[in-house]
Design a protein around this motif. Sequence first.
Motif, PDB file in Angstrom:
ATOM      1  N   TYR C  29     125.118  34.286 -92.149  1.00 45.12           N
ATOM      2  CA  TYR C  29     125.906  35.210 -92.956  1.00 45.12           C
ATOM      3  C   TYR C  29     126.345  36.392 -92.115  1.00 45.12           C
ATOM      4  O   TYR C  29     127.522  36.775 -92.110  1.00 45.12           O
ATOM      5  CB  TYR C  29     125.090  35.696 -94.151  1.00 45.12           C
ATOM      6  N   LEU C  30     125.396  36.950 -91.379  1.00 40.43           N
ATOM      7  CA  LEU C  30     125.711  38.133 -90.572  1.00 40.43           C
ATOM      8  C   LEU C  30     126.832  37.841 -89.582  1.00 40.43           C
ATOM      9  O   LEU C  30     127.780  38.612 -89.444  1.00 40.43           O
ATOM     10  CB  LEU C  30     124.458  38.585 -89.812  1.00 40.43           C
ATOM     11  N   ILE C  31     126.731  36.694 -88.931  1.00 47.30           N
ATOM     12  CA  ILE C  31     127.728  36.363 -87.904  1.00 47.30           C
ATOM     13  C   ILE C  31     129.113  36.213 -88.533  1.00 47.30           C
ATOM     14  O   ILE C  31     130.082  36.847 -88.106  1.00 47.30           O
ATOM     15  CB  ILE C  31     127.317  35.072 -87.171  1.00 47.30           C
ATOM     16  N   THR C  32     129.215  35.380 -89.572  1.00 46.17           N
ATOM     17  CA  THR C  32     130.539  35.165 -90.163  1.00 46.17           C
ATOM     18  C   THR C  32     131.071  36.440 -90.790  1.00 46.17           C
ATOM     19  O   THR C  32     132.260  36.738 -90.706  1.00 46.17           O
ATOM     20  CB  THR C  32     130.509  34.044 -91.218  1.00 46.17           C
ATOM     21  N   ARG C  36     134.606  38.241 -89.729  1.00 52.25           N
ATOM     22  CA  ARG C  36     135.667  38.493 -90.706  1.00 52.25           C
ATOM     23  C   ARG C  36     136.006  39.974 -90.759  1.00 52.25           C
ATOM     24  O   ARG C  36     137.170  40.362 -90.837  1.00 52.25           O
ATOM     25  CB  ARG C  36     135.235  38.015 -92.087  1.00 52.25           C
ATOM     26  N   LEU C  37     134.977  40.818 -90.736  1.00 53.29           N
ATOM     27  CA  LEU C  37     135.212  42.255 -90.840  1.00 53.29           C
ATOM     28  C   LEU C  37     135.918  42.782 -89.602  1.00 53.29           C
ATOM     29  O   LEU C  37     136.644  43.773 -89.651  1.00 53.29           O
ATOM     30  CB  LEU C  37     133.894  42.992 -91.057  1.00 53.29           C
ATOM     31  N   ALA C  38     135.718  42.097 -88.463  1.00 53.07           N
ATOM     32  CA  ALA C  38     136.396  42.514 -87.248  1.00 53.07           C
ATOM     33  C   ALA C  38     137.904  42.334 -87.407  1.00 53.07           C
ATOM     34  O   ALA C  38     138.705  43.146 -86.938  1.00 53.07           O
ATOM     35  CB  ALA C  38     135.882  41.706 -86.063  1.00 53.07           C
ATOM     36  N   LYS C  44     136.527  41.887 -98.511  1.00 50.28           N
ATOM     37  CA  LYS C  44     135.460  42.053 -99.503  1.00 50.28           C
ATOM     38  C   LYS C  44     134.629  40.798 -99.670  1.00 50.28           C
ATOM     39  O   LYS C  44     133.660  40.780-100.411  1.00 50.28           O
ATOM     40  CB  LYS C  44     136.072  42.400-100.853  1.00 50.28           C
ATOM     41  N   LEU C  45     135.060  39.736 -99.008  1.00 55.36           N
ATOM     42  CA  LEU C  45     134.458  38.432 -99.279  1.00 55.36           C
ATOM     43  C   LEU C  45     133.023  38.360 -98.771  1.00 55.36           C
ATOM     44  O   LEU C  45     132.126  37.931 -99.495  1.00 55.36           O
ATOM     45  CB  LEU C  45     135.316  37.362 -98.601  1.00 55.36           C
ATOM     46  N   LEU C  46     132.835  38.733 -97.533  1.00 55.38           N
ATOM     47  CA  LEU C  46     131.489  38.720 -96.960  1.00 55.38           C
ATOM     48  C   LEU C  46     131.170  40.130 -96.475  1.00 55.38           C
ATOM     49  O   LEU C  46     131.270  40.424 -95.288  1.00 55.38           O
ATOM     50  CB  LEU C  46     131.416  37.730 -95.784  1.00 55.38           C
ATOM     51  N   PRO C  47     130.794  41.006 -97.371  1.00 56.83           N
ATOM     52  CA  PRO C  47     130.586  42.399 -97.007  1.00 56.83           C
ATOM     53  C   PRO C  47     129.415  42.545 -96.033  1.00 56.83           C
ATOM     54  O   PRO C  47     128.524  41.697 -95.984  1.00 56.83           O
ATOM     55  CB  PRO C  47     130.276  43.087 -98.331  1.00 56.83           C
TER      56      PRO C  47
ATOM     57  N   GLN E  51     141.575  33.538-104.900  1.00 59.02           N
ATOM     58  CA  GLN E  51     141.813  32.518-103.878  1.00 59.02           C
ATOM     59  C   GLN E  51     142.869  32.982-102.898  1.00 59.02           C
ATOM     60  O   GLN E  51     142.745  32.782-101.691  1.00 59.02           O
ATOM     61  CB  GLN E  51     142.276  31.224-104.549  1.00 59.02           C
ATOM     62  N   TYR E  52     143.890  33.597-103.428  1.00 52.58           N
ATOM     63  CA  TYR E  52     144.957  34.131-102.572  1.00 52.58           C
ATOM     64  C   TYR E  52     144.363  35.166-101.616  1.00 52.58           C
ATOM     65  O   TYR E  52     144.604  35.154-100.407  1.00 52.58           O
ATOM     66  CB  TYR E  52     146.032  34.738-103.457  1.00 52.58           C
ATOM     67  N   THR E  53     143.522  36.029-102.172  1.00 52.00           N
ATOM     68  CA  THR E  53     142.914  37.084-101.363  1.00 52.00           C
ATOM     69  C   THR E  53     141.974  36.500-100.314  1.00 52.00           C
ATOM     70  O   THR E  53     141.898  36.983 -99.196  1.00 52.00           O
ATOM     71  CB  THR E  53     142.129  38.039-102.276  1.00 52.00           C
ATOM     72  N   ALA E  54     141.258  35.442-100.712  1.00 49.65           N
ATOM     73  CA  ALA E  54     140.306  34.844 -99.785  1.00 49.65           C
ATOM     74  C   ALA E  54     141.005  34.042 -98.705  1.00 49.65           C
ATOM     75  O   ALA E  54     140.366  33.611 -97.757  1.00 49.65           O
ATOM     76  CB  ALA E  54     139.337  33.954-100.553  1.00 49.65           C
ATOM     77  N   GLY E  55     142.298  33.823 -98.870  1.00 47.48           N
ATOM     78  CA  GLY E  55     143.049  33.181 -97.803  1.00 47.48           C
ATOM     79  C   GLY E  55     143.408  31.730 -98.030  1.00 47.48           C
ATOM     80  O   GLY E  55     143.863  31.056 -97.128  1.00 47.48           O
ATOM     81  N   LYS E  56     143.192  31.232 -99.249  1.00 42.85           N
ATOM     82  CA  LYS E  56     143.501  29.827 -99.496  1.00 42.85           C
ATOM     83  C   LYS E  56     144.982  29.600 -99.786  1.00 42.85           C
ATOM     84  O   LYS E  56     145.457  28.481 -99.717  1.00 42.85           O
ATOM     85  CB  LYS E  56     142.696  29.303-100.677  1.00 42.85           C
TER      86      LYS E  56
END
Lengths: 265, 265, 276, 276, 327
Positions: C29-32, C36-38, C44-47, E51-56
């Motif tokens: 989790y931390l890595i992904t 993503r945050l980079a 907001k998906l993987l805060p 889904q749009y926001t998540a990139g799908k």
Amino acid sequence: MSQPILSARNLYKDYGDTCVLERLNVDIYPGEFITVVGASGCGKSTFLKLILGTEQASRGELLMDNQPIIHEPDEQRGIVFQRYSVFPHLSALDNVMLADELSHSRLLGKCFGKHRQQILKRASDMLAKVGLSHALNRYPHELSGGMQQRLAIAQALMKKPRVLLLDEPFGALDPGIRADMHKLIHELWHQQQLTIFMVTHDIAEGFKLGSRLWVFDKVRHDPQAPERFGAQITYDLSLSQSSTLKQSELATIQQTIHQGEPSNE
Amino acid sequence: MSQPILSARNLYKDYGDTCVLERLNVDIYPGEFITVVGASGCGKSTFLKLILGTEQASRGELLMDNQPIIHEPDEQRGIVFQRYSVFPHLSALDNVMLADELSHSRLLGKCFGKHRQQILKRASDMLAKVGLSHALNRYPHELSGGMQQRLAIAQALMKKPRVLLLDEPFGALDPGIRADMHKLIHELWHQQQLTIFMVTHDIAEGFKLGSRLWVFDKVRHDPQAPERFGAQITYDLSLSQSSTLKQSELATIQQTIHQGEPSNE
Amino acid sequence: MTRLINRKPDRASRLLLGLLPFIIIVALYLITSQSRLAINPHDKLLPSFESIYHAIYQMAFVPSRRTGHYLLWNDTLSSLKLLFMGVGISALVGLIVGIINGAIPLFRAPLSPLFTAFSLIPPMAILPILFIVFGLGDLAKVMLIVIGVAPLLVRDMQLKTLSLPQEQLIKAQTLGASSWQIILRVMLPQVLPRLIEAVRLTLGSAWLFLIAAEAIAATSGLGYRIFLVRRYLDMAVILPYVVWITFLAFLMDWILKRISLRAFPWYASLNGSSNT
Amino acid sequence: MTRLINRKPDRASRLLLGLLPFIIIVALYLITSQSRLAINPHDKLLPSFESIYHAIYQMAFVPSRRTGHYLLWNDTLSSLKLLFMGVGISALVGLIVGIINGAIPLFRAPLSPLFTAFSLIPPMAILPILFIVFGLGDLAKVMLIVIGVAPLLVRDMQLKTLSLPQEQLIKAQTLGASSWQIILRVMLPQVLPRLIEAVRLTLGSAWLFLIAAEAIAATSGLGYRIFLVRRYLDMAVILPYVVWITFLAFLMDWILKRISLRAFPWYASLNGSSNT
Amino acid sequence: KPTFNIAWSIYAGWMPWEYAQQSGILKKWADKYNIKINLTQVNDYIESINQYTAGKFAGCVMTNMDALTIPAASGIDSSAIIVGDYSDGNDGIVLKGKKSLRDIKGQRVNLVSLSVSEYLLARALQFQGLSEKDVTLVNTSDSDIVSSFQSPDVTAAVTWNPMLNVIKSQPGAHEVFSSHMIPGEILDLMVVKTNILKKHPELGKALTGAWYETMKVMHSDSKQGIAARTAMAKASGTDLANYDQQLKTTHMFYTAQEALKETTSPRLKETMSLIARFSYDHGLLGDGAPSAGYIGIQTPAGVYGDKGNIKFRFDPTFMNLAASGKL
Ligand SMILES: Nc1ncnc2c1ncn2[C@@H]1O[C@H](COP(=O)(O)OP(=O)(O)OP(=O)(O)O)[C@@H](O)[C@H]1O
Ligand SMILES: Nc1ncnc2c1ncn2[C@@H]1O[C@H](COP(=O)(O)OP(=O)(O)OP(=O)(O)O)[C@@H](O)[C@H]1O
Ligand SMILES: [Mg+2]
Ligand SMILES: [Mg+2]
């Protein structure tokens, strides 16, 4: 001799097309200790169920005190099965107290206070008789097989049943413990003047304990339809005279019993 | 005399603080039929598990052919338990065929074609030996208790084990069937020249079957800490000389065995 | 060269091995999350753990600006209340109807098919009907749980009652017990531990129904919060809520197991399945 | 005066008694429906049997003008496909992981806690996450079922494998079996019937997840249809769909039971619970 | 061929997308620009935006408010390339047994929280000098709002069509406020990711071209037009009459010119500032948002908010092309 306590008159029992018991005519008198042997599946337990009232005769009648027997188990007929005879959720003492509690408290089936003390006293005495004084508060699963059967007997005797029915009560026990149980049941039979009806697989046990021994067997055989004919009482021995039994007869009985066991087919 | 097949050298077995077996020193020779009696919980099954390899000695050693015994069950040591010894999902024939199938097909554990025919032939022969020719295709639940134990023995013998271990194999059987089984096992012992190690609760059985009888019992007792000392072999009788056994000794043994049964406490 | 099935790790390595997959998951989790945050620092998906920690702090220890409640505790309380009511009513219905069905053939004949049919209806499909009949308040949510769970409990209790050895019932009759007494003193106490077991098994479904109901109409509750913040994809709230719900589910299961072991010492030994 | 527990209705009266509650329910429906329709003939809440019949006819026997499909069959097919895939994958995962967990302590140590944790997560709570991870296609729906059902099956299979008598495993080893052979010939066949049983028990949850997933993202399916017409409160479609789903659930349960009895004749006798 | 996934969900103003796909119009335009467009229907509106926001998805239909609070607030730079309609009565507040909006005070109001419904309610309350503190909000899923309105304990609801029509027709229900009273504030858009649009302007061209061709077909009362609207009605689960009624309260921009007029008017910037403030007040811009203008919104009339953090753009380029017939 006194009035028979149980009498079968032309008694038949069929399950569907299968005839299990055929034209039984027999009387049982108070105080007798009847042991029943016979091949596996020949209908011994079925006859016991007829006495108990959980099964009904297909034809003929079964009388208790010359009245048609009540078609439901009741307090006159006590029972001990090979297994499942005691209540696993009650301690030994509670198991034995149950009978009195039920009759004193119709609503809750549970007694408190003085009543409870009286019942507790009676139950402890009964447990002492079967040698379980040291295990009053144990649950059945904490008792050995032999102790469980002692408990079941104590439980059944609390109601002073007119007939005590035993269906292979010692079948699951080790030989040593079995011998102890024989002594116990024989003592109780004398002390409490019970009428006992006991099914067993062990012919030696039958001879040793009973005052009368029955052998159940099919007399007639139809090779095409083995289920057509039922079993009858082929031997009815009063065991005080058993010494006169011929050796050959004994061998026949022995063979009768074992023919039901499939491993000898 | 030949080399011992099994030997215990200063063998101890503890479970945590509880000492179960204490300083055993004993040899077993090929072809012996050792019957073991003793009070319940005195460590008979534990000793059997040590031979089987499912338990390991705490101190001392257990040797097979003078080598430390393998700490895992293998094909040299066959076993028949009181229950659960056969596979309920396989027919009698499949149960007996299993051993050969496993060794012929390492990957699938199942054989086909010609191989299968050979194995089938061997298995049927073995089943005939234990008197189950008529029940080849029945599932264990369709067999009586006695037949299941015959099956278990047949299954174990397919591997020609060097030692056959029996843990109360007939404890759950009725007396009549038990007698049949005694005959069978005695015959097989002679025919197949087996080394048998059998635990039993029935002292009569022990005397009747064995060529050598052991009694397990605690020699030392610590009233404060009953778990402190373990059982030893208190009697080691060669049964060819058993006639010389004194009546008083027999009574002692009898009592030893029964002291473990809680109903006599 | 012992067989694989005979090789048993000791206590310490068992503990370590048990933690391993969780550590891996957290690391993944931390890595992904970081990668993503980079790319998008607003993702907001993987805060990041900081935002999750911040969100937890906000929800649990700072009163809400709008209502003045501590949202996490408020949600938990309101969800647990409904859950307990729903499961409690279901257990009661299951116990009473189940025993009656199991004990008395004349009741079983009409009731058993009815409850079997009920247990097959997917409760989610009849949600509209539920709302119409029971309104939108707590009642509907409790009823959804009851409708989803009670038929299963009824069937289970019925089976358990029926599976009591016939010998016991006969024995009780020879001791002079009436039908009522048999139910009260033979069946009820023996069925109770199984009830706890069955409740444990259905607790998962109960949570499910509760969350589904809260997602549809509510003003507070754990499910409500998750589906509300879903509107702006606030994973920093959703993730800790999911972990929290999982923990609560675990806790309840554990407590029920304890209770059963304490209250029914004779049961565990009868029935190996009690340590499920 | 036989006791209540001993009074057994015969076959015919049992059948009649069994039908009774259903007849009462239908009758009650008819009465309330008619009284509502008398007040407002456009009432959609409790439609008359004619409108229900009409709706069924439209859905099942008239091809949709838009797509040319028979909607009911199309929906059923698409739902069943997903259900079978989800349950199938779950069963496979449950079987393989469950047996491995049960058989090999070195695998059990890390995997067992992981799946226990998984089985406690309420899948509805992670529904939003699932859609984001797996997209909106069939995959997400199948995965919802898998995530909801597989951990339960894994635990059940593991328990069943562990509950095989130790004696059997020892016996197999004395017959020269390797770990792999024990898994293949001793554990697998004995665990299979329990798998069918476990699948039967979890089928209800699988339906639930499917319907919930279809409600959020789908273009066909039984759950989709219900949620689509829910906006218009078209009970004439919802009610037959609910009955149809219930029937399908019943049918599947029945078929699985048959299969188990046929394929594993030895199992029923070992285990009374198979006629659940 | 570059392939693009576009999501849409069921709503009166978006049904033309379904028809564009069914009738082959969309494919025609995609082929023209040598791309492939996959149109996916998502049953749950919010899920499609997530889904749009998540990139799908490369593009998705949504309202102006949701475009700001979900993708833009998550840092996804989005462009609205088609302004399809505004809600002109398609969203409404319904009270049971009460006829005036004032009566809403103290009631429990069922609505989809944090959606345009809540925005509409907030605006309505403003008119009455009330605030959200005067009511209790019950978050209710859009698909269940109809059935829940049947129960006696639900007395107030805010929702959109088609649910609004069903609720309004219940005995005793009165619509006390609707988006008709705040025209142009609730806009329905086709939103595409800005970076994708930069790289592939042909996506914007194909979508816009297909949209306005569909508009032309649907707007006519010819046989073809009726057939088109019937198909749209069916796809949304209702019939033509019902659908036409829904269209009445949807102010469709049937031509690109109409849409442009709305987009380029300075009113759009004002509307967006209202919405940004509403969203900020409700925490929809995220915990990290320091002010309502934290996210920059670009409109043809100027930028609202932070010019350095523009994440939401109204891009009239493609509507311009359509209006001038250059597609
Ligand atoms: N409820 C029943 N329905 C049909 N057949 C039955 C039923 N109960 C018993 N039987 C049949 O009646 C016969 C007698 O059974 P019963 O149990 O009385 O034998 P048993 O002599 O007690 O045998 P065992 O020594 O094995 O206990 C058996 O063949 C059995 O299959
Ligand atoms: N895994 C174990 N952990 C701890 N104690 C054990 C274990 N297995 C056995 N014991 C203890 O070791 C003692 C001997 O057990 P064992 O099963 O060998 O007795 P046994 O002689 O076979 O008795 P029985 O005649 O009842 O079969 C018992 O007191 C038992 O409680
Ligand atoms: Mg019998
Ligand atoms: Mg032992």
